[in-house]
Design a protein around this motif. Structure first.
Motif, PDB file in Angstrom:
ATOM      1  N   VAL A 185       0.851  -1.376  -0.007  1.00  0.00           N
ATOM      2  CA  VAL A 185      -0.028  -0.005   0.145  1.00  0.00           C
ATOM      3  C   VAL A 185       0.776   1.226  -0.006  1.00  0.00           C
ATOM      4  CG1 VAL A 185      -2.004  -1.029   1.037  1.00  0.00           C
ATOM      5  CG2 VAL A 185      -0.147  -0.020   2.414  1.00  0.00           C
ATOM      6  N   HIS A 186       2.035   1.071   0.261  1.00  0.00           N
ATOM      7  CA  HIS A 186       2.983   2.307   0.368  1.00  0.00           C
ATOM      8  C   HIS A 186       4.520   1.914   0.028  1.00  0.00           C
ATOM      9  CE1 HIS A 186       3.261   6.476   1.794  1.00  0.00           C
ATOM     10  NE2 HIS A 186       4.548   6.081   2.047  1.00  0.00           N
ATOM     11  N   GLY A 187       5.095   2.973  -0.615  1.00  0.00           N
ATOM     12  CA  GLY A 187       6.622   2.869  -0.878  1.00  0.00           C
ATOM     13  C   GLY A 187       6.971   2.740  -2.130  1.00  0.00           C
ATOM     14  N   ALA A 188       8.316   2.587  -2.577  1.00  0.00           N
ATOM     15  CA  ALA A 188       8.987   2.574  -3.690  1.00  0.00           C
ATOM     16  C   ALA A 188       8.140   1.547  -4.622  1.00  0.00           C
ATOM     17  CB  ALA A 188      10.353   2.432  -3.905  1.00  0.00           C
ATOM     18  N   MET A 189       8.046   1.873  -6.116  1.00  0.00           N
ATOM     19  CA  MET A 189       7.598   0.909  -7.087  1.00  0.00           C
ATOM     20  C   MET A 189       8.753   0.849  -7.915  1.00  0.00           C
ATOM     21  SD  MET A 189       3.461   1.744  -7.908  1.00  0.00           S
ATOM     22  CE  MET A 189       3.605   3.538  -8.538  1.00  0.00           C
ATOM     23  N   ASP A 197       6.393   6.724  -6.489  1.00  0.00           N
ATOM     24  CA  ASP A 197       6.047   6.050  -5.221  1.00  0.00           C
ATOM     25  C   ASP A 197       4.700   5.587  -5.032  1.00  0.00           C
ATOM     26  OD1 ASP A 197       8.694   5.949  -4.710  1.00  0.00           O
ATOM     27  OD2 ASP A 197       8.517   7.125  -2.797  1.00  0.00           O
ATOM     28  N   LEU A 198       4.211   4.411  -4.512  1.00  0.00           N
ATOM     29  CA  LEU A 198       3.051   4.038  -4.181  1.00  0.00           C
ATOM     30  C   LEU A 198       2.570   4.714  -2.855  1.00  0.00           C
ATOM     31  CD1 LEU A 198       0.734   1.940  -5.347  1.00  0.00           C
ATOM     32  CD2 LEU A 198       1.759   0.271  -3.649  1.00  0.00           C
ATOM     33  N   CYS A 199       1.238   5.190  -2.995  1.00  0.00           N
ATOM     34  CA  CYS A 199       0.372   5.632  -1.756  1.00  0.00           C
ATOM     35  C   CYS A 199      -0.857   5.437  -1.887  1.00  0.00           C
ATOM     36  CB  CYS A 199       0.425   7.053  -1.546  1.00  0.00           C
ATOM     37  SG  CYS A 199      -0.227   7.763   0.013  1.00  0.00           S
TER      38      CYS A 199
END
Length: 408
Positions: A170-174, A234-236
């Protein structure tokens, strides 16, 4: 929004790059942490855990009621399985809650050496359909990390058609590659991303050269900032959590074993608060969550593939992080009371902010800065050990940050 399909509140799964980050993740609300040893994980340059560190981590997590998952998700070569079996024998007495794997050979070896241990399937397995989940379930896996390329509709279908627990980032670098299985690093400088040694060439600035004029590189785009073909956002998914809860996801995973203490604390406290509140009321989305997540170092945020949009996931501007705040100190406690371990420079009179678990935060002015021996200081600096006036509720493990001056 669909009907909730699982009856338990989703787990918050946080990264633990070293022992101090593990303690921080636990204190700030993680239900589970994932970490790696010095072998067979996919973060060769994270702090990682020795066997002694793992023993300490197991004691900390057991006392706190937090699960601990060990990453063994590298792709192994034939000559490495003897070492894997030896490691598994050493790990058995620790009774870790699960191993995270991607290689069927690793799964088979775990089943032989430690058959009772739970197994979670890594994102590296590229699991995009319920049929793949059934394959892993029959092989003995308990949980599956969903491929990041799936949409919300895909995840709903997954949950309806599998008996396995489902986990999603659900969160962080892609990564520019499919579920992180990238060959660019190995091709350019012989550092394999699939064996934990990625040099992140997706973040580099690329130019075009003509064979007979190698000293005259040209930007592919007419942009003074450069050309970043592969630099993912980045993913959020903080605002999409209600839909993911309703879809039946069992565990929400935050990327970042190589990120800072400040990142771990901030992400944990925000997602902890969000999961707890949204479980009771799916409409209770707090704008403060996104505002706080903007205060950690990150590339521009995106929802990835979840919403099924065709928006570009690459950030072409540059590879630099967005940084609005600096992490300047970490609160510690000894027999003489609280003191501060300096992490970045701050000055006497600066406006600072203390943050703690349960969304505690308070602004205050840097005052009465002294060494542990009592000598007055005009500033706090990295690695300084000092005492200073703190808000009344300050406690061991709280963090201090400072807003960066706006560029003119």
């Amino acid at each position: 929004m669909t009907t909730r399909t699982n009856q338990n509140k989703p787990e918050l799964l946080m990264p633990a790059g070293d022992l101090q980050k593990l303690k921080t993740a636990v204190r700030y609300g993680a239900d589970a942490v994932y970490l790696g040893t010095e072998d067979f994980g996919l973060r060769a340059h994270a702090g990682n855990f020795s066997l002694e560190d793992l023993c300490a981590a197991r004691e900390i997590t057991r006392e706190a009621g937090v699960a601990i998952y060990l990453t063994l998700n590298a792709s192994l070569r034939p000559g490495e399985f003897v070492a894997l079996e030896q490691l598994l024998e050493k790990l058995k007495p620790l009774e870790l809650d699960a191993y995270i794997v991607a290689d069927p050979g690793v799964l088979t070896t775990i089943r032989k050496v430690d058959p009772q241990r739970a197994i979670h399937i890594s994102t590296q397995a590229n699991s995009c359909n319920p049929q793949a989940a059934e394959f892993w379930r029959l092989a003995g896996a308990n949980r599956l990390n969903l491929a990041r390329e799936l949409t919300l509709e895909d995840i709903r279908a997954f949950a309806e058609q599998t008996e396995m627990e489902l986990e999603c980032f659900v969160h962080g670098a892609m990564c520019v590659a499919h579920s992180g299985r990238c060959l660019i690093s190995a091709a350019l400088n012989e550092r394999s991303a699939n064996r934990g040694d990625c040099s992140q060439p997706c973040r580099w600035n690329y130019q075009l050269t003509e064979q007979t004029r190698p000293t005259e590189p040209m930007n592919v785009e007419e942009d003074f900032r450069g050309t970043y073909f592969f630099n993912s956002r980045d993913l959020c998914l903080i605002e999409q959590l209600p839909d993911l809860i309703a879809a039946g996801v069992h565990s929400f995973k935050v990327e970042g074993r190589m990120k800072s203490l400040y990142y771990v604390a901030t992400a944990a406290r925000i997602y902890r608060d969000a999961i707890d509140r949204l479980w009771d009321d799916p409409t209770d989305i707090d704008p403060l969550w996104r505002e706080e997540l903007e205060k950690v170092s990150h590339r521009p945020y995106d929802t990835g593939f979840l919403l099924g949009t065709d928006d570009a996931k690459v950030h072409p501007a540059d590879t630099h992080y967005v940084r609005t705040h600096d992490f300047v100190g970490f609160v510690r406690r000894d027999e003489n009371g609280l003191w501060v371990e300096g992490r970045n420079r701050f000055l006497l009179g600066d406006e600072l902010e203390l943050i703690g678990p349960q969304m505690k935060q308070e602004k205050f002015t840097a005052a009465n800065i002294r060494t542990l021996a009592g000598k007055e200081l005009q500033a706090g600096n990295p690695n300084y050990q000092l005492r200073m006036l703190l808000p009344d509720w300050a406690d061991d493990g709280d963090l201090i940050r400072r807003k960066r001056p706006e560029k003119k």
